[in-house]
Design an enzyme around this catalytic site. Structure first.
Site, mmCIF file in Angstrom:
data_model
loop_
_atom_site.group_PDB
_atom_site.id
_atom_site.type_symbol
_atom_site.label_atom_id
_atom_site.label_comp_id
_atom_site.label_asym_id
_atom_site.label_seq_id
_atom_site.Cartn_x
_atom_site.Cartn_y
_atom_site.Cartn_z
ATOM 1 N N HIS A 115 0.922 -0.882 0.011
ATOM 2 C CA HIS A 115 -0.093 -0.180 0.169
ATOM 3 C C HIS A 115 0.914 1.266 -0.049
ATOM 4 C CE1 HIS A 115 -3.114 3.075 0.837
ATOM 5 N NE2 HIS A 115 -2.398 3.120 2.096
ATOM 6 N N CYS A 142 0.222 5.282 0.310
ATOM 7 C CA CYS A 142 -0.785 6.491 0.535
ATOM 8 C C CYS A 142 0.112 7.905 0.285
ATOM 9 C CB CYS A 142 -1.091 6.632 1.768
ATOM 10 S SG CYS A 142 -0.099 6.586 3.399
ATOM 11 N N GLU A 193 -3.653 5.836 -2.942
ATOM 12 C CA GLU A 193 -4.424 6.894 -2.596
ATOM 13 C C GLU A 193 -4.578 7.608 -4.030
ATOM 14 O OE1 GLU A 193 -5.527 10.993 -2.600
ATOM 15 O OE2 GLU A 193 -3.458 10.568 -3.106
ATOM 16 N N HIS A 234 -9.496 10.499 5.142
ATOM 17 C CA HIS A 234 -8.860 11.756 5.988
ATOM 18 C C HIS A 234 -9.684 12.867 6.116
ATOM 19 C CE1 HIS A 234 -5.229 9.578 4.216
ATOM 20 N NE2 HIS A 234 -4.791 9.787 5.369
#
Length: 758
Positions: free
Chosen positions: A644, A646, A668, A697
């Protein structure tokens, strides 16, 4: 006499008072007056902390982010947030950072957030259009000056420079950001004039882009800006940090400003050239204390280098930390449980200011005036150098045995993806999450009780297993295809592993701000790294026993462990990263041996470790991706490896991402409207991808239609048989009442798209 100052201080408070006040305000439990009282107390404490310096910095405090503050200072508020022309409120400010949502109107997306240069701090990206206009809103900054109660001639306000401000932002309509410079410069001129009227003599104006590779156009923009501002009634201290000036050195020295600050902790070899180039009337500020790490400075070595410079420059010499101390914890004195030997090697924000003062005293009065302090400093450095806890021969022996094949999968993706498909039997557009689920108040209370001895290990373990069981039930009810255990037992994705690895030290209170109210407590890597037991197996095995669906084993990757820790400075970062990779490789193989079919190795911080200069990227990416390969690629073809990333604007490093050869990458994309996926129009990425469709977020709960729109955009660029559906990031900071409806909408959207494409 040498002049002392700093570029900025931590702003979360000694006990994270700002974090808790912000979150209480957002929940409606605190009013604006109470929030501002908390903020005022932190600023007052910071004023006291810097009181022994010659110049006091104002404007470094922020309720959320200093770049967002600049946008409001210049009246650059995205049009979708404007309530009334010329009127802004505190809630308007937070809406830009966090999004806006109420029952009567559709949610408004938050502004994009990304990393501040090569740090783990996030800033709110300014938005520009060809129609953008600027309007000065200086009242808050003037209030900050007045509330100090100090002679304004001693105050040094800090502002982001006009060219860096434009460079940090994003054009929303494809127009050239630099076309706005001539509209912005009069606002700066007005700002400087009003600061002079308030009695200010010096202004710190930050242009950190000077340490990056700039095109001739951006170099010209800097020249043009400062020649237009050169007649301002205040003295400008042009400030750079995080690297060397190199080809921008002459430009920086020649700009018509009163002083120049450079990061001397990273560019001592440039200082003599800068002194030669800098006109005789200009101040030179040297950042001699590293503001990015937590190790004691070598005061004697700094003095040996600095004394001849002081003799030459005399009153033209200023000294400071290299950059804002925002990136280090506030006060080492609060660490009562940190190993005394390791503690003696460290220096946090408050201690760095003390180091600065000691150096200034030695320069102004001679070394004899601080001889005892210099001796203590030398002894601490010698103890660290000689400590047997730092070097572990068996670790270096294992590193010497690494072979190229250890970093490569046994078969190409085309082969192993078929093996994995047969084993996992997943539907098209499989749904999953990134790993963490809400860290509720009850979870945090259990952790505190266990750490404080109020809860036994068995009782704590039982409580965490109950949380894991609840998390599994929720995911099954939602209908997700690949589950996670939720990470209830993990305080932090790096610290959790650091607590269980040799070579790491864990602090109690060494918090630093990541963004807004989000604080992290990076562990300290002080020595060679070893793993002695499986760190995640029991929790993962238990979670898998509760479901027949595949469950991901969750690990933090070696590059992210490195970039989100305070790293030892006595060996190359690449060496430390490879030690982490070997330790985590053992964990991966243990999970595979236990029957876990999917293992996610998060490399959220891969991109933030990139050098600021593109010419140095290849070297970093080579050792970083090699470390990931050593960590991940010892598994069988039937084991699916995820990673992952981000806030990774990785379009310019997509080749290196592909070389990591993870079976699935999740990224993201929702806050940037899937812009990151444009790279796949030109680059044929070979493996599977999960672009985030839910921005975690912000408290906004995305609608079914919003998610379907993002998924359709993804399907235009990624083949459906290689597309996964997931949120942007982990759900740790969100609440269950936000998470469940958002994931239900995500699952419904995936189901509708499966039906339409069947």
């Amino acid at each position: 006499m040498v002049t002392t100052h700093h570029l900025g201080l931590p702003r979360i408070g000694t006990k994270r008072e700002l974090k808790f006040a912000l979150e209480a305000y957002w929940r409606g439990e605190l009013d604006q007056r109470e929030l501002e009282q908390t903020a005022f107390k932190i600023r007052r404490d910071n004023l006291l902390l810097q009181s022994r310096l010659d110049m006091l910095t104002v404007g470094d405090f922020s309720l959320y982010d200093q770049v967002l503050d600049s946008s409001f200072l210049f009246g650059n508020i995205p049009p979708r947030f404007r309530q009334e022309a010329g009127i802004t409120t505190l809630d308007d400010y937070f809406q830009v950072a966090r999004g806006a949502s109420n029952q009567d109107t559709p949610p408004v997306a938050a502004a994009e957030m990304t990393k501040w240069f090569d740090t783990n701090y996030h800033y709110i990206v300014p938005e520009f259009q060809h129609t953008t206009e600027f309007r000065l809103a200086i009242d808050t900054l003037l209030t900050r000056i007045t509330e100090t109660g100090t002679d304004p001639r001693r105050i040094k306000p800090v502002i982001i420079g006009p060219v860096t401000y434009l460079w940090l932002g994003k054009s929303k309509d494809g127009s050239d950001k630099l076309d706005l410079l001539q509209r912005l410069l009069p606002i700066y001129a007005d700002l400087l004039t009003q600061l002079a009227a308030a009695g200010v003599e010096w202004v710190q104006i930050d242009e950190p882009i000077l340490v990056t590779e700039l095109s001739a156009t951006w170099q010209h923009a800097l020249r043009n800006s400062y020649y237009q501002l050169q007649n301002s009634p205040v003295k400008l201290l042009l400030t750079t940090y995080f690297g060397q000036l190199r080809e921008n050195l002459q430009l920086a020295c020649e700009l018509p400003v009163a002083g120049l600050h450079i990061d001397a902790s990273r560019q001592q070899e440039e200082v003599s050239r800068i002194i030669d180039w800098l006109p005789m009337h200009k101040i030179l500020s040297l950042g001699i204390i590293d503001g990015r790490n937590i190790w004691k400075s070598d005061l004697n070595a700094i003095l040996a280098w600095l004394e001849p410079i002081h003799s030459r420059l005399r009153q033209r010499l200023w000294i400071a930390p290299s950059c804002s101390l925002l990136h280090v914890p506030l006060d080492l004195e609060r660490e009562q449980k940190l190993d005394p030997e390791i503690k003696s090697w460290c220096s946090f924000g408050k201690q760095k200011l003390i180091e600065l003062e000691l150096i200034a005293t030695a320069l102004n009065r001679g070394r004899d005036s601080v001889s005892a302090e210099l001796e203590n400093n030398a002894n601490a450095l010698l103890t660290r150098k000689r400590s047997q806890r730092v070097i572990v021969p068996s670790v270096h022996q294992r590193m010497a045995e690494i072979t190229p094949s250890m970093a490569q999968r046994r078969s190409p993706y085309e082969v192993r993806s078929q093996v994995q498909a047969q084993r996992l039997n997943l539907p098209p557009l499989p749904t999953t999450t990134i790993g963490s689920f809400p860290q509720t108040g009850s979870i945090r209370q259990c952790r505190r009780d266990y750490r404080n001895g109020k809860l036994t290990w068995n009782s704590y373990k039982k409580a965490m297993k109950q949380e894991i069981a609840y998390c599994i039930r929720q995911q099954e009810e939602i209908g997700l295809d690949v589950l996670v255990h939720g990470e209830a037992e993990r305080n932090d994705m790096v610290e959790y592993f650091g607590e269980q690895l040799d070579g790491f030290a864990i602090t109690e209170h060494a918090w630093v701000q990541s963004y807004g109210s989000r604080c992290v407590k990076p562990p300290i890597i002080y020595g060679d790294i070893e793993r002695h037991h499986c760190m995640t197996g029991e929790w993962t095995d238990y979670a898998q026993s509760l479901t027949t669906k595949p469950l991901k084993g969750m690990l933090t990757g070696p590059v992210t462990m490195l970039n989100w820790s305070f790293v030892r400075d006595d060996q190359p970062r690449a060496t430390t990263c490879l030690q982490l990779a070997l330790a985590l490789r053992d964990e991966v193989l243990d999970l595979e041996q236990a029957g876990i079919a999917i293992i996610q190795i998060d490399e959220a911080a891969l991109r933030e470790g990139l050098p600021l200069r593109r010419s140095e990227w290849q070297g970093y990416l080579k050792w970083a991706t090699h470390a990931f390969g050593v960590c991940a690629n010892g598994v069988q073809d039937s084991t699916q490896i995820h990673t992952h990333m981000c806030y990774s604007e990785f379009n310019d490093i997509i080749g290196a991402i592909a070389a990591m050869d993870a079976d699935v990458i999740t990224i993201e994309t929702s806050r940037s409207d899937m812009e990151l996926l444009e790279v796949f129009e030109a680059f044929d990425y070979p493996n599977a991808i999960g672009p985030g469709v839910y921005d975690i977020h912000t408290p906004n709960i995305p609608s079914l239609d919003e998610m379907m729109t993002l998924m359709r955009q993804a399907m235009q660029r990624i083949p459906a048989d290689r597309l996964w559906i997931n949120p942007d990031c982990g759900l740790k900071t969100r609440r269950w009442q936000e998470v469940v409806p958002a994931l239900e909408a995500m699952q419904r959207a995936a189901g509708l798209l499966r039906e339409s494409s069947a």
